[in-house]
Motif scaffolding. Sequence first.
Motif, mmCIF file in Angstrom:
data_model
loop_
_atom_site.group_PDB
_atom_site.id
_atom_site.type_symbol
_atom_site.label_atom_id
_atom_site.label_comp_id
_atom_site.label_asym_id
_atom_site.label_seq_id
_atom_site.Cartn_x
_atom_site.Cartn_y
_atom_site.Cartn_z
ATOM 1 N N ILE A 113 0.841 -1.198 0.000
ATOM 2 C CA ILE A 113 0.000 0.000 0.000
ATOM 3 C C ILE A 113 0.877 1.250 0.000
ATOM 4 O O ILE A 113 2.048 1.199 0.373
ATOM 5 N N MET A 114 0.272 2.348 -0.427
ATOM 6 C CA MET A 114 0.929 3.645 -0.431
ATOM 7 C C MET A 114 -0.167 4.698 -0.307
ATOM 8 O O MET A 114 -1.216 4.566 -0.942
ATOM 9 N N PRO A 115 0.046 5.737 0.512
ATOM 10 C CA PRO A 115 -0.982 6.776 0.596
ATOM 11 C C PRO A 115 -1.306 7.325 -0.793
ATOM 12 O O PRO A 115 -0.411 7.552 -1.599
ATOM 13 N N ALA A 116 -2.596 7.500 -1.064
ATOM 14 C CA ALA A 116 -3.027 8.045 -2.354
ATOM 15 C C ALA A 116 -2.497 9.469 -2.495
ATOM 16 O O ALA A 116 -2.377 10.200 -1.505
ATOM 17 N N ALA A 117 -2.178 9.849 -3.719
ATOM 18 C CA ALA A 117 -1.652 11.195 -3.973
ATOM 19 C C ALA A 117 -2.679 12.258 -3.600
ATOM 20 O O ALA A 117 -2.319 13.357 -3.180
ATOM 21 N N GLU A 118 -3.956 11.926 -3.726
ATOM 22 C CA GLU A 118 -5.015 12.886 -3.432
ATOM 23 C C GLU A 118 -6.177 12.167 -2.756
ATOM 24 O O GLU A 118 -6.599 11.110 -3.202
ATOM 25 N N GLU A 119 -6.684 12.748 -1.662
ATOM 26 C CA GLU A 119 -7.842 12.167 -0.984
ATOM 27 C C GLU A 119 -9.084 12.403 -1.838
ATOM 28 O O GLU A 119 -9.307 13.509 -2.331
ATOM 29 N N PRO A 120 -9.921 11.381 -2.018
ATOM 30 C CA PRO A 120 -11.149 11.566 -2.791
ATOM 31 C C PRO A 120 -12.192 12.362 -1.999
ATOM 32 O O PRO A 120 -12.123 12.429 -0.774
ATOM 33 N N GLU A 121 -13.144 12.924 -2.716
ATOM 34 C CA GLU A 121 -14.248 13.644 -2.070
ATOM 35 C C GLU A 121 -15.136 12.646 -1.331
ATOM 36 O O GLU A 121 -15.486 11.609 -1.881
ATOM 37 N N PRO A 122 -15.508 12.959 -0.093
ATOM 38 C CA PRO A 122 -16.408 12.061 0.632
ATOM 39 C C PRO A 122 -17.843 12.206 0.122
ATOM 40 O O PRO A 122 -18.212 13.226 -0.446
ATOM 41 N N ARG A 123 -18.652 11.168 0.339
ATOM 42 C CA ARG A 123 -20.064 11.218 0.002
ATOM 43 C C ARG A 123 -20.784 11.981 1.106
ATOM 44 O O ARG A 123 -20.666 11.629 2.278
ATOM 45 N N VAL A 124 -21.484 13.045 0.739
ATOM 46 C CA VAL A 124 -22.174 13.892 1.717
ATOM 47 C C VAL A 124 -23.583 13.341 1.934
ATOM 48 O O VAL A 124 -24.355 13.218 0.974
ATOM 49 N N PRO A 125 -23.935 13.000 3.186
ATOM 50 C CA PRO A 125 -25.282 12.492 3.454
ATOM 51 C C PRO A 125 -26.347 13.524 3.053
ATOM 52 O O PRO A 125 -26.132 14.734 3.175
ATOM 53 N N GLY A 126 -27.483 13.031 2.593
ATOM 54 C CA GLY A 126 -28.570 13.891 2.112
ATOM 55 C C GLY A 126 -29.009 14.953 3.097
ATOM 56 O O GLY A 126 -29.226 16.110 2.719
ATOM 57 N N GLU A 127 -29.138 14.592 4.388
ATOM 58 C CA GLU A 127 -29.596 15.555 5.394
ATOM 59 C C GLU A 127 -28.601 16.714 5.523
ATOM 60 O O GLU A 127 -28.995 17.865 5.678
ATOM 61 N N LEU A 128 -27.311 16.401 5.473
ATOM 62 C CA LEU A 128 -26.290 17.441 5.568
ATOM 63 C C LEU A 128 -26.291 18.296 4.305
ATOM 64 O O LEU A 128 -26.182 19.523 4.381
ATOM 65 N N ARG A 129 -26.437 17.657 3.161
ATOM 66 C CA ARG A 129 -26.490 18.395 1.893
ATOM 67 C C ARG A 129 -27.633 19.409 1.906
ATOM 68 O O ARG A 129 -27.463 20.561 1.534
ATOM 69 N N LYS A 130 -28.817 18.987 2.405
ATOM 70 C CA LYS A 130 -29.984 19.881 2.500
ATOM 71 C C LYS A 130 -29.711 21.037 3.457
ATOM 72 O O LYS A 130 -30.034 22.188 3.163
ATOM 73 N N ALA A 131 -29.120 20.720 4.602
ATOM 74 C CA ALA A 131 -28.833 21.754 5.602
ATOM 75 C C ALA A 131 -27.840 22.775 5.060
ATOM 76 O O ALA A 131 -27.999 23.978 5.269
ATOM 77 N N LEU A 132 -26.821 22.320 4.356
ATOM 78 C CA LEU A 132 -25.828 23.237 3.779
ATOM 79 C C LEU A 132 -26.458 24.093 2.678
ATOM 80 O O LEU A 132 -26.145 25.277 2.553
ATOM 81 N N ALA A 133 -27.379 23.514 1.908
ATOM 82 C CA ALA A 133 -28.051 24.268 0.850
ATOM 83 C C ALA A 133 -28.875 25.412 1.431
ATOM 84 O O ALA A 133 -29.029 26.468 0.802
ATOM 85 N N ALA A 134 -29.375 25.217 2.652
ATOM 86 C CA ALA A 134 -30.204 26.234 3.301
ATOM 87 C C ALA A 134 -29.386 27.231 4.124
ATOM 88 O O ALA A 134 -29.952 28.164 4.699
ATOM 89 N N ALA A 135 -28.078 27.053 4.187
ATOM 90 C CA ALA A 135 -27.222 27.916 5.006
ATOM 91 C C ALA A 135 -26.034 28.391 4.171
ATOM 92 O O ALA A 135 -24.975 27.763 4.185
ATOM 93 N N PRO A 136 -26.187 29.517 3.441
ATOM 94 C CA PRO A 136 -25.135 29.971 2.514
ATOM 95 C C PRO A 136 -23.759 30.182 3.154
ATOM 96 O O PRO A 136 -22.749 29.837 2.552
ATOM 97 N N GLU A 137 -23.716 30.725 4.390
ATOM 98 C CA GLU A 137 -22.406 30.964 5.029
ATOM 99 C C GLU A 137 -21.725 29.637 5.346
ATOM 100 O O GLU A 137 -20.519 29.487 5.160
ATOM 101 N N ALA A 138 -22.502 28.680 5.844
ATOM 102 C CA ALA A 138 -21.946 27.362 6.153
ATOM 103 C C ALA A 138 -21.492 26.676 4.868
ATOM 104 O O ALA A 138 -20.422 26.061 4.828
ATOM 105 N N ARG A 139 -22.295 26.781 3.810
ATOM 106 C CA ARG A 139 -21.962 26.159 2.530
ATOM 107 C C ARG A 139 -20.668 26.740 1.963
ATOM 108 O O ARG A 139 -19.824 26.022 1.440
ATOM 109 N N ALA A 140 -20.492 28.060 2.095
ATOM 110 C CA ALA A 140 -19.266 28.703 1.598
ATOM 111 C C ALA A 140 -18.037 28.174 2.348
ATOM 112 O O ALA A 140 -17.009 27.877 1.727
ATOM 113 N N GLN A 141 -18.154 28.040 3.660
ATOM 114 C CA GLN A 141 -17.033 27.515 4.451
ATOM 115 C C GLN A 141 -16.784 26.050 4.083
ATOM 116 O O GLN A 141 -15.641 25.637 3.906
#
Length: 181
Positions: free
Chosen positions: A90-118
């Motif tokens: 094994i060897m550490p991957a050159a780049e970490e992949p994007e994690p899968r964002v749970p639906g509830e969190l995705r909805k909450a971030l969509a409703a909170a522009p400042e949080a989504r920007a961060q």
Amino acid sequence: MGKFAKIGFKAELLRPASPKGASWAFLVVPASASAKLPTRSMTTVDGALDGHPFRATLEPDGKGSHWLKVPRAMREAVGANVGDIVALEIMPAAEEPEPRVPGELRKALAAAPEARAQWSSLTPVARRDWIRWITSAKKAETRERRIANACSMLASGKRRVCCFDRSGIYGKGLGAPEPAG
């Protein structure tokens, strides 16, 4: 590939005790091999199992090392069975992949522009830590509260979850499966 060399080791394929009848197996990375990785927490690796290439995310075992879920298809590709000793590189991957964002969190971030920007400014590893903190809650109410708290903390400029034990060493939330008898 970066500053990390290939890490070679052998490990036994184990069957998890739970869930009953699981088709996948797992192995625990020896502490000496795990110590050569960049972190005790989740880390994505490129590797080979008995010469069969794969990319996977190692999970912390809660004891300062890591474990690897070995899907049935990977086991079958190399002709390995539970109880067999397999060789890994094994060897550490050159780049970490994007994690899968749970639906509830995705909805909450969509409703909170400042949080989504961060959220958008965070690294994949930092996003994975937030997701892990939220999804590690056993009760739905706790997950909902953590999503609300995450949005509030992100909106206020916070980049990391405070006091979240990424290695599982200091808490009981992360660890390797129990092997079947």
